[in-house]
Motif scaffolding. Sequence first.
Motif, PDB file in Angstrom:
ATOM      1  N   UNK A 192     -20.068-121.748 -21.768  1.00 59.68           N
ATOM      2  CA  UNK A 192     -18.688-121.365 -22.083  1.00 59.68           C
ATOM      3  C   UNK A 192     -18.281-120.146 -21.268  1.00 59.68           C
ATOM      4  N   UNK A 193     -17.060-120.216 -20.753  1.00 61.81           N
ATOM      5  CA  UNK A 193     -16.445-119.050 -20.135  1.00 61.81           C
ATOM      6  C   UNK A 193     -15.291-118.646 -21.036  1.00 61.81           C
ATOM      7  N   UNK A 194     -15.463-117.571 -21.787  1.00 61.98           N
ATOM      8  CA  UNK A 194     -14.449-117.214 -22.797  1.00 61.98           C
ATOM      9  C   UNK A 194     -13.134-116.781 -22.154  1.00 61.98           C
ATOM     10  N   UNK A 254      -9.012-125.029 -31.359  1.00 63.39           N
ATOM     11  CA  UNK A 254     -10.366-124.579 -31.683  1.00 63.39           C
ATOM     12  C   UNK A 254     -10.539-123.057 -31.552  1.00 63.39           C
ATOM     13  N   UNK A 255      -9.623-122.397 -30.902  1.00 65.50           N
ATOM     14  CA  UNK A 255      -9.806-120.955 -30.681  1.00 65.50           C
ATOM     15  C   UNK A 255     -11.046-120.669 -29.864  1.00 65.50           C
ATOM     16  N   UNK A 299     -11.867-127.331 -24.309  1.00 59.85           N
ATOM     17  CA  UNK A 299     -11.284-128.286 -25.259  1.00 59.85           C
ATOM     18  C   UNK A 299     -12.290-128.698 -26.329  1.00 59.85           C
ATOM     19  N   UNK A 300     -13.574-128.366 -26.138  1.00 57.67           N
ATOM     20  CA  UNK A 300     -14.572-128.615 -27.169  1.00 57.67           C
ATOM     21  C   UNK A 300     -14.564-127.466 -28.166  1.00 57.67           C
ATOM     22  N   UNK A 301     -15.329-127.640 -29.246  1.00 57.54           N
ATOM     23  CA  UNK A 301     -15.323-126.597 -30.277  1.00 57.54           C
ATOM     24  C   UNK A 301     -16.066-125.355 -29.811  1.00 57.54           C
ATOM     25  N   UNK A 302     -17.214-125.575 -29.169  1.00 62.38           N
ATOM     26  CA  UNK A 302     -18.037-124.405 -28.868  1.00 62.38           C
ATOM     27  C   UNK A 302     -18.518-124.333 -27.415  1.00 62.38           C
ATOM     28  N   UNK A 322     -18.811-121.656 -37.095  1.00 65.95           N
ATOM     29  CA  UNK A 322     -19.731-122.751 -37.431  1.00 65.95           C
ATOM     30  C   UNK A 322     -21.140-122.490 -36.905  1.00 65.95           C
ATOM     31  N   UNK A 323     -21.230-122.028 -35.653  1.00 65.71           N
ATOM     32  CA  UNK A 323     -22.560-121.827 -35.058  1.00 65.71           C
ATOM     33  C   UNK A 323     -23.339-120.708 -35.751  1.00 65.71           C
TER      34      UNK A 323
END
Lengths: 92, 540
Positions: free
Chosen positions: B290-292, B337-338, B297-300, B39-40
């Motif tokens: 974000x820490x991958x 969300x992956x 729990x959010x999308x991005x 999406x981003x």
Amino acid sequence: MNAWMVLLSALSGVAGAWLLYLASPQQLWSARRSSPRGLAWLGSGCLLLSLVLLLSMMGAMAAVASWMVLAMLVWTAAPFVGAWRARQRRPS
Amino acid sequence: MKIRNDVIKVYKDVHIWVGIVSGLMLFIAFYAGAITMFEKPLERWATPPSALAPPPPIERADELREAVLARHPQAAKFHAVVVQPTAEMPARVVWREPGKTRRDFTEYGASFAADGSLQVEKLARAPVAQLVDTLHQLVGLPFADAVARPIMGAVALLYAVALVSGLIIVLPTLVKDFFALRLGKNIKRMWMDVHNALGIVSLPFHLVMALTSVVFAFHTPFYAVQEKVVYPHGLPWGQHEPAPLPGPGEYRLPADELLRRVEAQLPGFEVYSFIFREDHGQLEASVTGLDVRYGTRGRTYASTHLNPYTGEVDPHDLPGHMEPWSAAVNTFFMLHFGSYGGDAMRWLYVAMGLAGAMLFYTGNLLWIESRRRKRRDGVIPGQKRSARVLGCLTVGVSLGCVIGISATLAATKWLPGQADDLAAWHEGIYYAVFFAAVAWAFVRGAARGADELLRLAALATLLIPLGSLAGIWGIGGTWNHHGAGFAVDATALAAVPVFLLLAHHTRKRMLEGHADSVWSAKHEPAVDPGASPQEVAVSK
């Protein structure tokens, strides 16, 4: 995350899942199935290595989820790849 | 494992009917969901260039922030310092002005012009990525959220039922047929194997998707029940530590210093922005990023509170630092969300999403094949109306969704120069194409419709990179961001031969496959299903 470790864990995960497919009686990739037990052990070992590498880099849940998604994807694609190869093998 | 045949039959009936009712909506959810994984980047590709001057370095962010607050004091209530400005968020300092509802707001961005004066621009993020996400969330239904979301929830419940009933059906032969894909003359067997190959090993993925979707659809009633049963004094919404006050000699830290302190406390956490809220002299701050390694729990992105005077992060709300219960909830939604593992994992989710879409598509093909009236004594019978209708619906809805998304994406680079309400235009294009495709499938029949619509899908998808190419040459008000979004064009370009290959095989099947099928063009589809075989015209 170290890119080489990520690559190694991904490759061992793909290899492990693929070897387990080759160990299955329904595999279509190879006309002659060589030592299913050996393939299964080797495949399990590769999958385990992949999981251990992922666990060393990521949180436990994210590591297990990544590992499972990778294996699910390989196992979803494997029958189609095998069927394609079997068609190529078939005399025209 | 042995299960009585009558039990299997009940589950088979349940599986078939819940699959038929929900399958096409789930196709849309999965196809749009696969695209929404990026999406981003899609939003970045689709957002027109900003007229603002390039953002100043983060070391000057506070100077810019002060200039904004002096000119627009209302920005104090909600403003952010962006760490890495991008095409869709092109300013170092942005703020929101509220609209009529909580989700309705206008975003502004600021920069310094070449002469040092303050520049302000209303930010215009492209709405097309949000449209694809909305199609995903509302399973493609063209209704208001309040109507479509409960329907989506019901579809998700049916999806869960279909998964469980499908598993029970295959249990007796699960071990024997695991990985089986028998390509031969028995077409029904083949579609069954394809359906199982797509569905069985990915069952955990689908279970997570189904259950999380139910929660997304019905979270308001769930909260209402929780409030009655678990929290008699009301859910503790927004109850957190009060905003910190500066200690003696403490001042709000500049953004670059905050960034240094956060990075020192949270190694591996990529900081996206700092958000500030000022209310009656009290300043609250939070950090997003974000820490991958943990996902969110959010999308991005994830966000948590931050002391703006000391830079101390309150990590209890961040993945990797949560209490076990919160971590479990975080994992549950992260799996939907992956949002872990970075772009590599997002690509895996794209593949899983497309495989999921094919799972539902093949379910319908299997149903049609199971009801095929086969040739007898050289006579080709007319196919059942139900099979013809489902064939047309399957082709029209699935390919209508594919073409509609491609068409509305292809319009992205042309619309901003021509139209004001971009969101309405994108939605209008999608649904006009979608319904036209469904109508086309019914007019032309499933076989011809599939061939023609697949070619149209290839054309519509090819128009996506062509729009960017036009942007390089600046034709008709189009634009192209250098570098950003190249993956969108490349992916669209790669999809074109795939659609053409599918069209080629569909056409071959239509002309050379069994004539006694809805997928053949050898006999007229409009045969009365009640007619005797002798009455049915056969043409070869």
